[in-house]
Write a protein that holds these residues in place. Structure first.
Motif, PDB file in Angstrom:
ATOM      1  N   ARG A  11       0.935  -1.306   0.192  1.00 28.00           N
ATOM      2  CA  ARG A  11       0.178  -0.052   0.077  1.00 28.00           C
ATOM      3  C   ARG A  11       0.828   1.117  -0.119  1.00 28.00           C
ATOM      4  O   ARG A  11       0.652   2.263  -0.665  1.00 28.00           O
ATOM      5  CB  ARG A  11      -0.842   0.004   1.184  1.00 28.00           C
ATOM      6  CG  ARG A  11      -1.795   1.016   1.401  1.00 28.00           C
ATOM      7  CD  ARG A  11      -2.951   1.004   2.507  1.00 28.00           C
ATOM      8  NE  ARG A  11      -3.571   2.008   2.933  1.00 28.00           N
ATOM      9  CZ  ARG A  11      -3.392   2.594   4.121  1.00 28.00           C
ATOM     10  NH1 ARG A  11      -2.776   2.243   4.923  1.00 28.00           N
ATOM     11  NH2 ARG A  11      -4.354   3.583   4.031  1.00 28.00           N
ATOM     12  N   ARG A  14       2.573   1.569  -3.568  1.00 26.76           N
ATOM     13  CA  ARG A  14       1.639   1.932  -4.426  1.00 26.76           C
ATOM     14  C   ARG A  14       1.414   3.695  -4.244  1.00 26.76           C
ATOM     15  O   ARG A  14       1.210   4.172  -5.291  1.00 26.76           O
ATOM     16  CB  ARG A  14       0.352   1.216  -4.422  1.00 26.76           C
ATOM     17  CG  ARG A  14       0.495   0.085  -5.135  1.00 26.76           C
ATOM     18  CD  ARG A  14      -1.033  -0.833  -5.323  1.00 26.76           C
ATOM     19  NE  ARG A  14      -1.987  -0.611  -4.273  1.00 26.76           N
ATOM     20  CZ  ARG A  14      -1.871  -1.711  -3.191  1.00 26.76           C
ATOM     21  NH1 ARG A  14      -1.188  -2.710  -3.380  1.00 26.76           N
ATOM     22  NH2 ARG A  14      -2.817  -1.458  -2.320  1.00 26.76           N
ATOM     23  N   ALA A  15       1.156   3.916  -3.325  1.00 28.66           N
ATOM     24  CA  ALA A  15       0.633   5.235  -2.843  1.00 28.66           C
ATOM     25  C   ALA A  15       1.944   6.144  -3.160  1.00 28.66           C
ATOM     26  O   ALA A  15       1.800   7.457  -3.734  1.00 28.66           O
ATOM     27  CB  ALA A  15       0.298   5.417  -1.484  1.00 28.66           C
ATOM     28  N   THR A  49       6.098   6.990   1.631  1.00 26.10           N
ATOM     29  CA  THR A  49       5.157   7.360   2.458  1.00 26.10           C
ATOM     30  C   THR A  49       5.150   6.929   3.827  1.00 26.10           C
ATOM     31  O   THR A  49       5.661   5.777   4.015  1.00 26.10           O
ATOM     32  CB  THR A  49       3.764   7.171   1.890  1.00 26.10           C
ATOM     33  OG1 THR A  49       3.678   5.796   1.632  1.00 26.10           O
ATOM     34  CG2 THR A  49       3.565   7.748   0.498  1.00 26.10           C
ATOM     35  N   LEU A  53       0.007   7.044   5.539  1.00 26.53           N
ATOM     36  CA  LEU A  53      -0.043   7.590   4.215  1.00 26.53           C
ATOM     37  C   LEU A  53      -0.341   9.230   4.743  1.00 26.53           C
ATOM     38  O   LEU A  53      -0.639   9.913   3.598  1.00 26.53           O
ATOM     39  CB  LEU A  53      -1.239   7.016   3.407  1.00 26.53           C
ATOM     40  CG  LEU A  53      -1.038   5.665   3.054  1.00 26.53           C
ATOM     41  CD1 LEU A  53      -2.320   5.397   1.904  1.00 26.53           C
ATOM     42  CD2 LEU A  53       0.310   5.355   2.351  1.00 26.53           C
ATOM     43  N   MET A  93      -5.206  13.685  -7.274  1.00 22.78           N
ATOM     44  CA  MET A  93      -5.466  12.100  -6.725  1.00 22.78           C
ATOM     45  C   MET A  93      -6.653  11.924  -6.097  1.00 22.78           C
ATOM     46  O   MET A  93      -7.267  13.006  -5.391  1.00 22.78           O
ATOM     47  CB  MET A  93      -4.241  12.005  -5.588  1.00 22.78           C
ATOM     48  CG  MET A  93      -2.998  12.009  -6.042  1.00 22.78           C
ATOM     49  SD  MET A  93      -1.513  11.724  -4.677  1.00 22.78           S
ATOM     50  CE  MET A  93      -2.341  11.202  -3.456  1.00 22.78           C
ATOM     51  N   GLU A  94      -7.107  10.871  -6.322  1.00 21.49           N
ATOM     52  CA  GLU A  94      -8.492  10.395  -5.641  1.00 21.49           C
ATOM     53  C   GLU A  94      -8.114   9.401  -4.264  1.00 21.49           C
ATOM     54  O   GLU A  94      -8.073   8.050  -4.235  1.00 21.49           O
ATOM     55  CB  GLU A  94      -9.414   9.676  -6.564  1.00 21.49           C
ATOM     56  CG  GLU A  94      -9.741  10.512  -7.597  1.00 21.49           C
ATOM     57  CD  GLU A  94     -10.565   9.638  -8.550  1.00 21.49           C
ATOM     58  OE1 GLU A  94     -11.142   8.554  -8.040  1.00 21.49           O
ATOM     59  OE2 GLU A  94     -10.778  10.370  -9.653  1.00 21.49           O
ATOM     60  N   THR A  95      -7.602  10.115  -3.286  1.00 23.07           N
ATOM     61  CA  THR A  95      -7.167   9.517  -2.016  1.00 23.07           C
ATOM     62  C   THR A  95      -7.802   9.914  -0.761  1.00 23.07           C
ATOM     63  O   THR A  95      -8.416  11.193  -1.186  1.00 23.07           O
ATOM     64  CB  THR A  95      -5.642   9.371  -1.776  1.00 23.07           C
ATOM     65  OG1 THR A  95      -5.178  10.601  -1.701  1.00 23.07           O
ATOM     66  CG2 THR A  95      -4.782   8.734  -2.908  1.00 23.07           C
ATOM     67  N   LYS A  96      -8.063   9.297   0.331  1.00 19.40           N
ATOM     68  CA  LYS A  96      -8.859   9.965   1.448  1.00 19.40           C
ATOM     69  C   LYS A  96      -7.888  11.094   2.079  1.00 19.40           C
ATOM     70  O   LYS A  96      -8.579  12.016   2.435  1.00 19.40           O
ATOM     71  CB  LYS A  96      -8.876   8.942   2.188  1.00 19.40           C
ATOM     72  CG  LYS A  96      -9.689   9.088   3.536  1.00 19.40           C
ATOM     73  CD  LYS A  96      -9.942   7.879   4.500  1.00 19.40           C
ATOM     74  CE  LYS A  96     -10.965   8.289   5.704  1.00 19.40           C
ATOM     75  NZ  LYS A  96     -11.101   7.016   6.401  1.00 19.40           N
ATOM     76  N   THR A  98      -4.335  13.556   1.704  1.00 13.68           N
ATOM     77  CA  THR A  98      -3.222  14.241   0.852  1.00 13.68           C
ATOM     78  C   THR A  98      -2.279  14.260   1.710  1.00 13.68           C
ATOM     79  O   THR A  98      -2.349  15.186   2.851  1.00 13.68           O
ATOM     80  CB  THR A  98      -3.603  15.587   0.169  1.00 13.68           C
ATOM     81  OG1 THR A  98      -4.879  15.465  -0.468  1.00 13.68           O
ATOM     82  CG2 THR A  98      -2.486  16.061  -0.890  1.00 13.68           C
TER      83      THR A  98
END
Length: 134
Positions: A11, A14-15, A49, A53, A93-96, A98
């Protein structure tokens, strides 16, 4: 019994790669106002990261090597621009979360060129050939 140090999770990897790719696109397309970043091409070599994250350490280097570029000034400029870059990163980005960006100079290219220079010295080449013969 000593504990083994664990590497980053899939994870995190990838992030980190996602953040790296988006930052490269942002830096290529945006004209940053900071004077230390004017006319400097920067490459993002790696992003690491944190496990949650929420923090990202960004390793960067000038694209054409370190000749004529003061990397400390570039890193300081990137740190001053980090809130702008984080805002753009959040929109791309489409993440919870930043991640907060922390910039460091990547010196691996300098280290590699120093190693190549050492290995190409005549005395070292001679010793290496002598070791192969034995």
């Amino acid at each position: 019994m000593p504990t083994k140090a664990k590497g980053p999770s899939q994870r995190q990897l990838r992030a980190g790669e996602l953040v790296r790719r988006v930052l490269v696109e942002i830096l290529a397309g945006a004209s940053l106002r900071d004077p230390a970043l004017q006319g400097v091409s920067i490459t993002i070599t790696e992003v690491r990261t944190s496990p949650d994250l929420k923090h990202a350490t960004v390793y960067c280097a000038p694209l054409m090597g370190t000749s004529g570029v003061d990397m400390e000034d570039v890193i300081a400029g990137l740190k001053r621009s980090s809130s702008f870059l984080r805002g753009r990163l959040g929109r791309e980005m489409e993440t919870k979360f930043t991640p907060r960006l922390h910039f460091l100079a990547d010196t691996t290219f300098d280290t590699a060129s120093e190693m190549n220079a050492l290995l190409s010295q005549p005395a070292v080449k001679r010793d290496l050939r002598r070791g192969e013969e034995e």
